[in-house]
Design an enzyme around this catalytic site. Structure first.
Site, PDB file in Angstrom:
ATOM      1  N   ALA A 210       0.846  -1.190   0.000  1.00 49.36           N
ATOM      2  CA  ALA A 210       0.000   0.000   0.000  1.00 49.36           C
ATOM      3  C   ALA A 210       0.884   1.244   0.000  1.00 49.36           C
ATOM      4  O   ALA A 210       2.110   1.150  -0.060  1.00 49.36           O
ATOM      5  CB  ALA A 210      -0.922  -0.012   1.215  1.00 49.36           C
ATOM      6  N   ALA A 213       2.566   1.212   3.716  1.00 45.02           N
ATOM      7  CA  ALA A 213       3.163   0.006   4.289  1.00 45.02           C
ATOM      8  C   ALA A 213       3.012  -1.162   3.332  1.00 45.02           C
ATOM      9  O   ALA A 213       2.326  -1.070   2.305  1.00 45.02           O
ATOM     10  CB  ALA A 213       2.492  -0.316   5.629  1.00 45.02           C
ATOM     11  N   VAL A 215       2.832  -5.793   3.558  1.00 42.22           N
ATOM     12  CA  VAL A 215       2.531  -6.902   4.462  1.00 42.22           C
ATOM     13  C   VAL A 215       3.249  -8.164   3.999  1.00 42.22           C
ATOM     14  O   VAL A 215       3.176  -8.525   2.817  1.00 42.22           O
ATOM     15  CB  VAL A 215       1.008  -7.151   4.554  1.00 42.22           C
ATOM     16  CG1 VAL A 215       0.715  -8.325   5.476  1.00 42.22           C
ATOM     17  CG2 VAL A 215       0.294  -5.898   5.049  1.00 42.22           C
ATOM     18  N   LYS A 230       3.056  -6.296   9.181  1.00 38.74           N
ATOM     19  CA  LYS A 230       2.861  -5.027   8.472  1.00 38.74           C
ATOM     20  C   LYS A 230       4.048  -4.113   8.765  1.00 38.74           C
ATOM     21  O   LYS A 230       4.339  -3.807   9.919  1.00 38.74           O
ATOM     22  CB  LYS A 230       1.546  -4.374   8.917  1.00 38.74           C
ATOM     23  CG  LYS A 230       1.191  -3.099   8.166  1.00 38.74           C
ATOM     24  CD  LYS A 230      -0.161  -2.585   8.603  1.00 38.74           C
ATOM     25  CE  LYS A 230      -0.561  -1.317   7.877  1.00 38.74           C
ATOM     26  NZ  LYS A 230      -1.893  -0.823   8.300  1.00 38.74           N
ATOM     27  N   ASP A 361     -11.325   4.205   6.693  1.00 38.58           N
ATOM     28  CA  ASP A 361     -10.636   3.903   5.439  1.00 38.58           C
ATOM     29  C   ASP A 361     -11.175   2.601   4.851  1.00 38.58           C
ATOM     30  O   ASP A 361     -10.428   1.655   4.612  1.00 38.58           O
ATOM     31  CB  ASP A 361      -9.127   3.793   5.675  1.00 38.58           C
ATOM     32  CG  ASP A 361      -8.348   3.700   4.369  1.00 38.58           C
ATOM     33  OD1 ASP A 361      -8.888   4.127   3.330  1.00 38.58           O
ATOM     34  OD2 ASP A 361      -7.206   3.189   4.386  1.00 38.58           O
TER      35      ASP A 361
END
Length: 624
Positions: A210, A213, A215, A230, A361
């Site tokens: 993203a 960050a 994962v 994360k 979000d």
């Protein structure tokens, strides 16, 4: 004679030798002053000759100078952080400024142009939206980091033209991963241990990337569990403040030269919220609070357990599942897609209207679905997994109740009293003046304005039949879509009104609108067989519950003022209004659910008739 003749020559050679040594030693040998003057007088001629040669050969001087300056700049860029920040700030700001100013000029020219027909003007406006959005998208992708987050905010603004939101939507997926070497360095700096000491196994390839960050999947040594790790992009914090300042400066200049294009609220919002999203300890705290909020509520919501959290590293339980709108997975697992859509609506409405604290979000990438494991609290055979808890917003009681009353006014049939109530609560909730109300209503409902919304519209001139309320809304038709685009083109200043709505409405309310849009889009993506109004009925019931709870609170607080008898009468009156409205919504829900089941059965029979049992199963699951 020969010897006699050679002595002066030898003496002369010695004198020259002494003169040369004296020239190099300076004043220590005063006897060589004449020779020194002779050599000194020749020096200027030599220097000037070199300069003349340099002028005649600029291909030597200029490349050498450029090479020296470039080398000095490279060293300063690599070794001196303020210089590097200044260079990057200029480059990144110029990209955004170029795109934004070019877009503003493009809009000015497009809107001022005269067109031969409405169709031509419609096409020109659409092309202008697309051109401007693509310019901004290119600049944001080149800058990365915080600018990707900026584009994601733009993509979530439901009141913007479709060309903008659809162009910005790919930013959810176009993010570059951090190199594994930098990931290892991040663990050493933040956790104090290498990856091998913390995990038995760690996949170096991220399963998701993203803007802030990425994962990874690993097996945690301490708990023995398979975990999702994360990690914040290491260089994000270094440029975060600079990028935000650049965004503020750029949008400030745009506002100065083009006052109608008001977007200065966007960097202000990001400056307030980004530090929260970049602190994973804060995210872990939000996740734990969300679990507590739903602890005593029968729900299919599941939030992964947090195992460890630092500011830039979050280790949590790994969940195996699929996207919530993956119809193939739902069919394979025997999960009813209608129930998934309704349960999603219940979860988010519980957050907004009852808890007053909600996930800010939401998008399909943050929602997983899996078959309910043994001992699950879910009332259904599935669990909805909510991810990414970095950003939550709260709604104060007054705003929450006013928004509930505004929503219920949209459910009621149009009348002078209802229309007045809609405008009253729109102003209380979103600072919306009467002239901006139609835009705000369209953002709430996602549809063309209701009957009586445009006060200057002559019903006899419109062929489109407008709904009286959200209950009366029929499935969206091509005629309605054309009416929306026609309004954008022909109503003077409508686009500027959209910008004005964005500026006026509180950020929390905009995030609630984003939730509304998510629920509508998922209901459509899941190919549900119930009416599109069905999820609105759930929202109405939660609004009624919120108002009823607030009425009980106010009656308890006013017990001394009204006494037991007066308070009891008020309580019974409020309860009757709540019970009557709630039961009517329940009856409508039952009728719509019966209709949805019938539609699914008919689809199954059509599939069976055409393709046998496999075709029947696919048709009932919405796959054909």
């Amino acid at each position: 004679m020969a010897i006699t003749r050679r002595l002066p020559i030898l003496h002369s050679s010695k004198s020259l030798l002494h003169s040369t040594i004296a020239y190099s030693l300076g004043p220590r040998l005063p006897r060589v002053d004449s020779t020194k003057r002779s050599l000194s007088s020749e020096a200027p001629d030599s220097s000037s000759g070199w300069k003349k040669r340099s002028r005649r050969n600029p291909w030597i001087l200029y490349p050498t100078t450029a090479l020296l300056l470039g080398g000095a700049g490279y060293v300063a860029y690599e070794k001196y952080q303020p210089f590097r920040h200044a260079v990057l700030a200029v480059v990144r700001c110029s990209r955004v400024a170029q795109a934004a100013i070019a877009g503003a000029i493009d809009y000015k020219r497009t809107f001022a142009h005269t067109y031969a027909s409405e169709e031509e003007r419609l096409a020109a406006y659409s092309r202008c939206h697309t051109r401007s959005a693509k310019r901004v998208l290119k600049a944001l992708l080149e800058n990365g980091g915080v600018f990707i987050k900026l584009g994601q905010h733009v993509a979530s603004l439901v009141v913007l033209p479709k060309e903008w939101t659809s162009t910005m939507r790919p930013l959810q997926d176009k993010c570059d991963p951090t190199r594994y070497e930098d990931v290892e360095a991040l663990f050493l700096s933040d956790m104090g241990k290498p990856i091998g000491e913390l995990f038995e196994d760690f996949d170096p390839v991220p399963i998701g990337v993203a803007s802030l960050a990425q994962v990874h999947v690993g097996k945690h040594r301490g708990s023995g569990k398979k975990v999702a790790v994360k990690l914040q992009h290491p260089h994000l914090a270094e440029f975060c403040d600079i990028d935000l300042e650049m965004v503020e400066v750029t949008l400030g200049w745009i506002k100065y030269w083009f006052p109608e294009f008001e977007f200065t609220w966007l960097p202000e919002e990001m400056r307030e919220n980004l530090p929260k999203e970049m602190n994973f300890v804060h995210e872990a705290s939000n996740a734990q609070r969300a679990v507590a909020d739903f602890e005593h509520i029968p729900t299919s919501l599941y939030i992964p357990q947090v195992i460890s959290a630092t500011k830039r590293v979050l280790i949590m339980e790994y969940i195996q599942g699929a996207r919530v709108d993956d119809l193939g997975y739902l069919a394979e697992q025997g999960i009813d897609r209608n129930k998934v859509a309704l349960e999603l609506t219940r979860v988010f409405n519980q957050m907004v209207f009852v808890n007053g604290w909600f996930h800010a979000d939401p998008h399909p990438g943050n929602l997983l679905i899996r078959r309910a494991p043994p001992h699950s609290r879910s009332p259904y055979n599935f669990e909805i997994v909510l991810l990414d808890h970095g950003l939550y917003f709260d709604l104060d009681p007054e705003l929450r109740i006013n928004y509930s009353k505004f929503w219920l006014s949209l459910i009621e049939s149009a009348s002078p009293q209802t229309l007045a109530a809609r405008r009253k609560y729109a102003e209380l909730v979103g600072n919306i003046t009467p002239d901006l109300y139609p835009v705000f209503e369209a953002a709430i409902t996602g549809r063309v304005a209701f009957e009586g919304t445009w006060e200057d519209e002559d019903p006899s001139e419109s062929t489109l039949k407008r709904a009286s309320s959200m209950i009366d809304m029929m499935p969206q038709t091509a005629e309605e879509m054309e009416a929306i685009r026609h309004a954008v083109i022909n109503r003077d200043g409508l686009l500027i009104s959209v910008f004005d709505v964005l500026r006026r409405v509180p950020r929390r309310v905009l995030m609630v609108l984003k939730l509304n849009d998510l629920m509508r889009s998922l209901d459509h993506a899941l190919a549900t067989t119930h009416s599109g109004v069905r999820i609105f009925l759930i929202t109405a019931k939660y609004c009624m519950t919120a108002i009823w709870c607030d009425d009980r609170r106010r009656i308890r607080e006013g017990l001394r003022t009204y006494g037991w008898f007066g308070s009891s009468c008020r309580l019974m009156r409020c309860w009757w209004i709540y019970a009557r409205g709630y039961s009517s919504m329940t009856l409508l829900e039952t009728a719509m659910d019966l209709q949805a089941s019938t539609a699914k059965l008919l689809a199954w029979l059509r599939g069976l008739w055409g393709h046998g049992l496999i075709g029947a199963h696919q048709a009932a699951a919405g796959l054909s």
